[in-house]
Design a protein around this motif. Structure first.
Motif, PDB file in Angstrom:
ATOM      1  N   GLN A   1      -6.262  -9.532  -3.495  1.00 53.30           N
ATOM      2  CA  GLN A   1      -5.996  -9.661  -1.848  1.00 53.30           C
ATOM      3  C   GLN A   1      -7.276  -9.759  -0.995  1.00 53.30           C
ATOM      4  O   GLN A   1      -7.446 -10.511  -0.180  1.00 53.30           O
ATOM      5  N   ILE A   2      -8.181  -8.734  -1.264  1.00 58.42           N
ATOM      6  CA  ILE A   2      -9.522  -8.922  -0.605  1.00 58.42           C
ATOM      7  C   ILE A   2     -10.054 -10.363  -0.826  1.00 58.42           C
ATOM      8  O   ILE A   2     -10.553 -10.928   0.381  1.00 58.42           O
TER       9      ILE A   2
ATOM     10  N   ILE B   1       0.842  -1.181   0.052  1.00 57.38           N
ATOM     11  CA  ILE B   1       0.110  -0.011   0.043  1.00 57.38           C
ATOM     12  C   ILE B   1       0.802   1.337  -0.122  1.00 57.38           C
ATOM     13  O   ILE B   1       0.550   2.376  -0.593  1.00 57.38           O
ATOM     14  N   PHE B   2       2.000   1.339   0.704  1.00 57.80           N
ATOM     15  CA  PHE B   2       2.882   2.369   0.772  1.00 57.80           C
ATOM     16  C   PHE B   2       3.527   2.637  -0.834  1.00 57.80           C
ATOM     17  O   PHE B   2       3.482   3.621  -1.278  1.00 57.80           O
TER      18      PHE B   2
ATOM     19  N   GLY C   1       0.864   6.615  -6.778  1.00 57.36           N
ATOM     20  CA  GLY C   1      -0.646   7.301  -7.023  1.00 57.36           C
ATOM     21  C   GLY C   1      -1.664   6.306  -7.585  1.00 57.36           C
ATOM     22  O   GLY C   1      -2.560   6.487  -8.472  1.00 57.36           O
ATOM     23  N   ARG C   2      -1.387   4.903  -7.466  1.00 53.11           N
ATOM     24  CA  ARG C   2      -2.267   3.914  -8.045  1.00 53.11           C
ATOM     25  C   ARG C   2      -3.538   3.660  -7.416  1.00 53.11           C
ATOM     26  O   ARG C   2      -3.604   3.464  -6.101  1.00 53.11           O
ATOM     27  N   ALA C   3      -4.420   3.478  -8.256  1.00 58.33           N
ATOM     28  CA  ALA C   3      -5.803   3.449  -7.513  1.00 58.33           C
ATOM     29  C   ALA C   3      -6.212   2.135  -7.478  1.00 58.33           C
ATOM     30  O   ALA C   3      -7.190   1.599  -6.844  1.00 58.33           O
ATOM     31  N   GLY C   4      -5.783   1.033  -8.130  1.00 61.51           N
ATOM     32  CA  GLY C   4      -6.070  -0.437  -8.350  1.00 61.51           C
ATOM     33  C   GLY C   4      -5.343  -1.554  -7.724  1.00 61.51           C
ATOM     34  O   GLY C   4      -4.274  -1.106  -7.273  1.00 61.51           O
TER      35      GLY C   4
ATOM     36  N   PHE D   1       2.069   1.760  -3.274  1.00 56.41           N
ATOM     37  CA  PHE D   1       0.920   2.188  -4.330  1.00 56.41           C
ATOM     38  C   PHE D   1       0.451   3.632  -4.213  1.00 56.41           C
ATOM     39  O   PHE D   1       0.345   4.296  -5.006  1.00 56.41           O
ATOM     40  N   ALA D   2       0.490   4.121  -2.931  1.00 54.63           N
ATOM     41  CA  ALA D   2       0.344   5.271  -2.577  1.00 54.63           C
ATOM     42  C   ALA D   2       1.355   6.391  -3.074  1.00 54.63           C
ATOM     43  O   ALA D   2       0.775   7.419  -3.926  1.00 54.63           O
ATOM     44  N   ASN D   3       2.442   6.136  -2.983  1.00 47.96           N
ATOM     45  CA  ASN D   3       3.435   6.953  -3.531  1.00 47.96           C
ATOM     46  C   ASN D   3       3.607   6.931  -5.313  1.00 47.96           C
ATOM     47  O   ASN D   3       3.973   7.982  -5.728  1.00 47.96           O
TER      48      ASN D   3
ATOM     49  N   PHE E   1      -6.238  -4.150  -5.475  1.00 45.97           N
ATOM     50  CA  PHE E   1      -6.361  -4.800  -4.320  1.00 45.97           C
ATOM     51  C   PHE E   1      -7.560  -5.924  -4.149  1.00 45.97           C
ATOM     52  O   PHE E   1      -7.956  -6.703  -3.136  1.00 45.97           O
ATOM     53  N   GLY E   2      -8.028  -6.098  -5.329  1.00 48.15           N
ATOM     54  CA  GLY E   2      -9.243  -7.063  -5.288  1.00 48.15           C
ATOM     55  C   GLY E   2      -8.975  -8.364  -5.131  1.00 48.15           C
ATOM     56  O   GLY E   2      -9.493  -9.199  -4.171  1.00 48.15           O
TER      57      GLY E   2
ATOM     58  N   ARG F   1      -8.099 -12.819   1.129  1.00 51.64           N
ATOM     59  CA  ARG F   1      -8.408 -12.868   2.700  1.00 51.64           C
ATOM     60  C   ARG F   1      -9.588 -12.964   3.269  1.00 51.64           C
ATOM     61  O   ARG F   1      -9.738 -13.500   4.351  1.00 51.64           O
TER      62      ARG F   1
END
Lengths: 138, 118
Positions: free
Chosen positions: A112-113, A97-98, A104-107, A100-102, A109-110, A116
């Motif tokens: 992974q969800i 996530i860090f 600016g990526r929006a997708g 991806f945030a750097n 994670f599907g 889990r």
């Protein structure tokens, strides 16, 4: 309880995701799953269908997605089928996530969800059909 | 007909976005448009999730796409009042490590005020 099967086919457009969630919710409640499990099934199936729309069909909404629910005494399985590009599991890396945030990526994670929240996630290819099976046990 | 909407309010210098309904891959573009609308005037953004009933990764991705941009401009996106089932999705992916997620909108607004007085 005997095995039961329920089928829904939607066009490959995000506007039908809500219909898929209601379909899963209805049958998961009927199968006496707990509220938490019902919510987890809804989001996992939403993610799987969203991935098909975005990646398998690349946003083309003129295709179909088949969503089959198979309820057995010990489990609830949702099978999502498409005839687009296959998901290559070997190329999948769990997102950071860090990073991806750097970026600016929006997708991303599907998957992974889905992994889990479900007890079992399986991808298969049968001829030109891709299958994603999501299973939650009681 | 979309079952998602965003309400705009201000609280002092903070822009508050009230999310209503279900945020998924279909409605995420509405949240994106709302954040884009805020940024020219304020990068101090509080998301009030009291009436947000559902979120999928597409919704989470919108916050992800803008957080660094907003922080680079000296602001933040703080998230408040999430229902437990929605918070659980944020938590599943480790978002509380990246985002300031607090119980109440008042707390979120106060954190901006504390930060600017330091």
């Amino acid at each position: 309880m005997a095995r039961s099967v329920h089928t829904l086919t939607i066009p490959s457009s995000t506007r039908y995701l809500e219909d898929v969630r209601r379909f899963v919710e209805q049958h998961a409640i009927e199968a006496n799953f707990e509220t938490k499990d019902v919510g987890e099934l809804k989001i996992a199936v939403d993610e799987a269908c969203s991935n098909v729309i975005e990646h398998a069909y690349r946003g083309n909404d003129e295709n179909d997605i088949d969503v089959d629910i198979i309820v057995k005494p010990d489990r609830f399985t949702v099978r999502i089928r498409d005839r687009g590009r296959s998901f290559e599991q070997s190329e999948y890396e769990e997102p950071n996530i860090f990073e991806f945030a750097n970026q600016g990526r929006a997708g991303g994670f599907g998957v992974q969800i889905m992994r889990r929240l479900m007890d079992h996630v399986e991808y298969r290819k049968r001829g030109n059909t891709n299958e994603c099976c999501l299973t939650k046990y009681r | 007909m979309s079952n998602f909407s965003v309400g705009f309010r201000t609280s002092g210098s903070v822009q508050v976005l009230e999310l209503n309904g279900e945020l998924d891959a279909h409605t995420a573009s509405e949240l994106e448009a709302a954040i884009q609308k805020c940024i020219p005037s304020s990068v101090r953004i509080v998301i009030n999730g009291q009436n947000l009933q559902y979120i999928s990764s597409a919704g989470l991705g919108v916050f992800m796409a803008y957080i660094e941009d907003v922080r680079e401009q000296g602001g933040d996106i703080k998230i408040a009042e999430l229902q437990p089932r929605v918070f659980n999705v944020f938590d599943l992916l480790g978002f509380p490590m990246l985002f300031d997620i607090v119980d109440s909108e008042a707390d979120a607004v106060a954190r901006f005020e504390t930060a600017s007085s330091q």
